[in-house]
Design a protein around this motif. Structure first.
Motif, PDB file in Angstrom:
ATOM      1  N   LYS A   4      36.651  45.273  33.976  1.00  0.00           N
ATOM      2  CA  LYS A   4      36.879  43.828  33.823  1.00  0.00           C
ATOM      3  C   LYS A   4      36.171  43.265  32.588  1.00  0.00           C
ATOM      4  CE  LYS A   4      37.916  42.665  38.597  1.00  0.00           C
ATOM      5  NZ  LYS A   4      37.652  41.731  39.684  1.00  0.00           N
ATOM      6  N   ARG A   8      37.931  41.611  29.338  1.00  0.00           N
ATOM      7  CA  ARG A   8      37.562  40.259  28.857  1.00  0.00           C
ATOM      8  C   ARG A   8      37.291  40.281  27.355  1.00  0.00           C
ATOM      9  NH1 ARG A   8      35.017  39.470  33.974  1.00  0.00           N
ATOM     10  NH2 ARG A   8      33.024  40.218  33.212  1.00  0.00           N
ATOM     11  N   LEU A  11      40.576  40.383  25.606  1.00  0.00           N
ATOM     12  CA  LEU A  11      41.214  39.061  25.667  1.00  0.00           C
ATOM     13  C   LEU A  11      40.603  38.110  24.638  1.00  0.00           C
ATOM     14  CD1 LEU A  11      41.525  38.750  29.541  1.00  0.00           C
ATOM     15  CD2 LEU A  11      43.454  38.731  27.920  1.00  0.00           C
ATOM     16  N   VAL A  76      45.363  44.328  25.353  1.00  0.00           N
ATOM     17  CA  VAL A  76      46.064  43.170  25.918  1.00  0.00           C
ATOM     18  C   VAL A  76      46.990  42.601  24.845  1.00  0.00           C
ATOM     19  CG1 VAL A  76      44.208  42.584  27.527  1.00  0.00           C
ATOM     20  CG2 VAL A  76      44.238  41.539  25.277  1.00  0.00           C
ATOM     21  N   ASN A 105      46.961  42.647  31.546  1.00  0.00           N
ATOM     22  CA  ASN A 105      47.446  41.280  31.373  1.00  0.00           C
ATOM     23  C   ASN A 105      46.272  40.321  31.554  1.00  0.00           C
ATOM     24  OD1 ASN A 105      50.228  41.876  30.982  1.00  0.00           O
ATOM     25  ND2 ASN A 105      50.357  42.342  33.163  1.00  0.00           N
ATOM     26  N   THR A 106      45.471  40.606  32.566  1.00  0.00           N
ATOM     27  CA  THR A 106      44.249  39.852  32.850  1.00  0.00           C
ATOM     28  C   THR A 106      43.207  40.864  33.307  1.00  0.00           C
ATOM     29  OG1 THR A 106      44.642  39.507  35.215  1.00  0.00           O
ATOM     30  CG2 THR A 106      45.623  37.881  33.682  1.00  0.00           C
ATOM     31  N   GLU A 107      41.996  40.402  33.525  1.00  0.00           N
ATOM     32  CA  GLU A 107      40.956  41.324  33.975  1.00  0.00           C
ATOM     33  C   GLU A 107      41.230  41.865  35.372  1.00  0.00           C
ATOM     34  OE1 GLU A 107      37.287  38.728  35.475  1.00  0.00           O
ATOM     35  OE2 GLU A 107      37.916  38.242  33.430  1.00  0.00           O
ATOM     36  N   ASP A 108      42.078  41.201  36.143  1.00  0.00           N
ATOM     37  CA  ASP A 108      42.420  41.665  37.486  1.00  0.00           C
ATOM     38  C   ASP A 108      43.779  42.348  37.566  1.00  0.00           C
ATOM     39  OD1 ASP A 108      40.045  40.712  38.815  1.00  0.00           O
ATOM     40  OD2 ASP A 108      40.839  38.688  38.524  1.00  0.00           O
ATOM     41  N   ASP A 109      44.553  42.294  36.501  1.00  0.00           N
ATOM     42  CA  ASP A 109      45.903  42.863  36.483  1.00  0.00           C
ATOM     43  C   ASP A 109      45.985  43.862  35.335  1.00  0.00           C
ATOM     44  OD1 ASP A 109      48.623  43.428  36.497  1.00  0.00           O
ATOM     45  OD2 ASP A 109      49.226  41.452  35.754  1.00  0.00           O
TER      46      ASP A 109
END
Length: 138
Positions: A4, A8, A11, A76, A105-109
């Motif tokens: 994660k 980040r 991102l 990402v 896509n995101t830190e959770d996905d």
């Protein structure tokens, strides 16, 4: 670094992308063997061929500072699950045959792959020089 946190950082790097022609932002974060993290974004040039991908920006920054062993790469982009291009996969292979690749896509996905899944039957330094790993500190 946990996945994660690395995502980040990718991102954040994506926000720095210079993409006036495609409008397609990509960010990458590369964790090296010693835990040092380097980030990069894609940078477009009007004639396109000198353009550089986010992954290579981050990796080249790391190598230029003496780090030559990739542990993990997070990527990402603006599309759903942006994967490294073929050139970036080969550059990752040069410095991280056993690297883990996070496509997020995101830190959770995110999806996680071994490089061998994204670049099967790869060609590396050991194909040319049997002891190249030692010579290149890879």
């Amino acid at each position: 670094m946990d996945n994660k946190k690395l995502i980040r950082k990718a991102l954040e790097a994506k926000k720095m992308a210079y993409v006036p022609y495609s409008g397609f932002h990509v960010g990458a974060a590369v964790e090296m063997e010693d835990g040092t993290v380097f980030t990069g974004c894609n940078i477009e040039i009007v004639s396109y061929s000198p353009t550089i991908c986010a992954e290579r920006t981050a990796i080249f920054k790391a190598v230029s500072e003496g780090h030559k062993k990739i542990r993990k790469v997070a990527v990402v982009g603006d599309s759903h699950h942006t994967y490294p291009c073929g050139v970036c996969r080969q550059v990752i292979r040069e410095f991280g045959k056993d690297a883990r690749i996070l496509i997020a896509n995101t830190e959770d996905d995110f999806l996680e792959y071994g490089l061998d899944e994204l670049l099967p039957h790869s060609f590396g330094p050991e194909e040319l020089l049997p002891d190249s790993e030692e010579e290149n500190n890879v």
